[in-house]
Scaffold this motif. Structure first.
Motif, PDB file in Angstrom:
ATOM      1  N   GLY A 202      20.983  24.769  38.965  1.00 31.62           N
ATOM      2  CA  GLY A 202      21.817  23.596  39.195  1.00 31.62           C
ATOM      3  C   GLY A 202      21.074  22.371  39.671  1.00 31.62           C
ATOM      4  O   GLY A 202      21.645  21.284  39.747  1.00 31.62           O
ATOM      5  N   GLY A 203      19.788  22.530  39.980  1.00 27.17           N
ATOM      6  CA  GLY A 203      19.030  21.443  40.598  1.00 27.17           C
ATOM      7  C   GLY A 203      19.038  20.154  39.806  1.00 27.17           C
ATOM      8  O   GLY A 203      19.198  19.059  40.371  1.00 27.17           O
ATOM      9  N   LYS A 204      18.878  20.239  38.499  1.00 30.97           N
ATOM     10  CA  LYS A 204      18.762  19.007  37.697  1.00 30.97           C
ATOM     11  C   LYS A 204      20.076  18.238  37.624  1.00 30.97           C
ATOM     12  O   LYS A 204      20.092  17.063  37.248  1.00 30.97           O
ATOM     13  CB  LYS A 204      18.266  19.340  36.285  1.00 30.97           C
ATOM     14  CG  LYS A 204      19.182  20.212  35.460  1.00 30.97           C
ATOM     15  CD  LYS A 204      18.562  20.463  34.089  1.00 30.97           C
ATOM     16  CE  LYS A 204      19.436  21.346  33.207  1.00 30.97           C
ATOM     17  NZ  LYS A 204      19.547  22.721  33.749  1.00 30.97           N
ATOM     18  N   ASN A 205      21.195  18.896  37.975  1.00 37.11           N
ATOM     19  CA  ASN A 205      22.496  18.231  37.986  1.00 37.11           C
ATOM     20  C   ASN A 205      23.017  18.000  39.401  1.00 37.11           C
ATOM     21  O   ASN A 205      24.215  17.790  39.599  1.00 37.11           O
ATOM     22  CB  ASN A 205      23.518  19.049  37.193  1.00 37.11           C
ATOM     23  CG  ASN A 205      23.173  19.151  35.721  1.00 37.11           C
ATOM     24  OD1 ASN A 205      22.807  20.219  35.252  1.00 37.11           O
ATOM     25  ND2 ASN A 205      23.263  18.052  35.000  1.00 37.11           N
ATOM     26  N   ASP A 206      22.111  18.028  40.378  1.00 36.73           N
ATOM     27  CA  ASP A 206      22.467  17.826  41.787  1.00 36.73           C
ATOM     28  C   ASP A 206      23.579  18.768  42.236  1.00 36.73           C
ATOM     29  O   ASP A 206      24.478  18.385  42.977  1.00 36.73           O
ATOM     30  CB  ASP A 206      22.865  16.368  42.068  1.00 36.73           C
ATOM     31  CG  ASP A 206      22.863  16.053  43.565  1.00 36.73           C
ATOM     32  OD1 ASP A 206      22.207  16.786  44.333  1.00 36.73           O
ATOM     33  OD2 ASP A 206      23.540  15.079  43.968  1.00 36.73           O
ATOM     34  N   ILE A 207      23.495  20.007  41.765  1.00 38.70           N
ATOM     35  CA  ILE A 207      24.375  21.059  42.282  1.00 38.70           C
ATOM     36  C   ILE A 207      23.559  21.850  43.295  1.00 38.70           C
ATOM     37  O   ILE A 207      22.587  22.505  42.932  1.00 38.70           O
ATOM     38  CB  ILE A 207      24.875  21.986  41.157  1.00 38.70           C
ATOM     39  CG1 ILE A 207      25.617  21.184  40.081  1.00 38.70           C
ATOM     40  CG2 ILE A 207      25.790  23.071  41.734  1.00 38.70           C
ATOM     41  CD1 ILE A 207      25.995  22.008  38.853  1.00 38.70           C
TER      42      ILE A 207
END
Length: 303
Positions: free
Chosen positions: A183-188
């Motif tokens: 989820g990191g690349k979507n700020d999750i």
């Protein structure tokens, strides 16, 4: 910095009482629109009533907040999806998911039925999976999401009579580790909260605990941090009685063993394998293999 959730929409499962209720009330008090999800079952998962969720919603509304009740079982993926669809239709987004719903069926492993083992894992682990899966694409599209798994010291460190509960709670740590990476690349941002609090889940231990110090409200500040804009990710935050600590899954430097007597080398070197000097917290699972290959290559270079 004052932590606020104005304009944010939060789903809290198991929010009809205890920790979930505390989390829901605190999120609403700081501006979030809150979905109070609770099936209204006994702590062993029997029975069902929406009354606990509706009571918490009434508290939030009376305080001037916004909330709706939902009685979906987290083990029912279709019902969870229907809940998410309802929230999106009403409020248009979902920013926060607190996977808090849980049950207990404690017995020693020798006396525990497989049905009781599966049921506890289904509620804690698959319940969190169902809820997270239902909101995941929405959070990816928004490029924003905050998810908390409720783990436990029983999973991290073990507890007599809780093989089912401990297995499910530790599985949530593994789920968190991978989802935080994905989820990191979507700020999750995905984290775990390991609470110590007196709720109906711990009422059998009441006589042995200083109950006045173990209010759920003393855990909730940690939850609020884990779901705020500036939250960390891949954190296991322990919380109870106003104390906050961080737990880690670490890896020691270890040794290299090879040859026909490799097993004997492991036995002889177990103290060195266990030595925590220079231990690390790997960024991802592949780090273990890289460390092992590095040791193997270094050994070959000396031969």
């Amino acid at each position: 910095m004052t932590i606020r959730f104005d304009g944010k929409v939060a789903i809290v499962t198991g929010a009809g009482g205890g920790l979930g209720r505390s989390h829901a009330l605190a999120l609403a008090a700081r501006g979030a629109k809150v979905v109070v999800n609770d099936l209204g079952v006994a702590r062993d998962g029997e029975g069902a009533s929406e009354t606990p969720a509706q009571a918490v919603v009434a508290e939030i509304l009376a305080a001037g907040g916004e909330a709706i009740a939902n009685g979906a079982s987290v083990t029912d993926a279709a019902a969870v999806q229907a809940m998410v669809d309802e929230v999106l239709a009403k409020w248009g987004r979902i920013d926060i998911l607190v996977n808090n719903a849980g049950v207990l069926r404690d017995k020693s492993f020798a006396k525990m039925s497989l049905e009781d083992f599966r049921f506890v894992v289904d509620v804690h682990l698959m319940g969190a999976v169902n809820c997270t899966k239902a909101v995941w694409e929405t959070m990816r599209t928004q490029n924003y999401g905050r998810i908390v798994m409720t783990t436990s010291s029983s999973g991290l460190y073990g507890n007599f009579g809780q093989a089912n509960y401990g297995a499910a709670k530790m599985a949530l740590v593994g789920l968190m580790q991978t989802l935080a990476i994905e989820g990191g690349k979507n700020d999750i941002r995905v984290n775990c909260l390991a609470p110590t609090a007196h709720t109906r889940m711990t009422e059998d231990l009441g006589a042995a605990l200083p109950l006045e110090l173990l209010d759920p409200e003393r855990v909730t500040p940690g939850l609020l941090y884990l779901v705020c804009d500036d939250a960390p990710s891949r954190c296991i935050l322990a919380a109870g009685a106003g104390g906050f600590e961080r737990a880690y899954v670490t890896l020691t430097q270890g040794i290299h063993a090879a040859g026909d007597d490799a097993a004997e080398q492991v036995a002889a070197g177990f103290d060195a394998i266990s030595d925590r000097t220079g231990e690390i917290v790997p960024e991802m699972g592949a780090a273990q293999g890289m460390i092992e290959l590095t040791k193997a290559s270094a050994t070959q270079g000396r031969s």
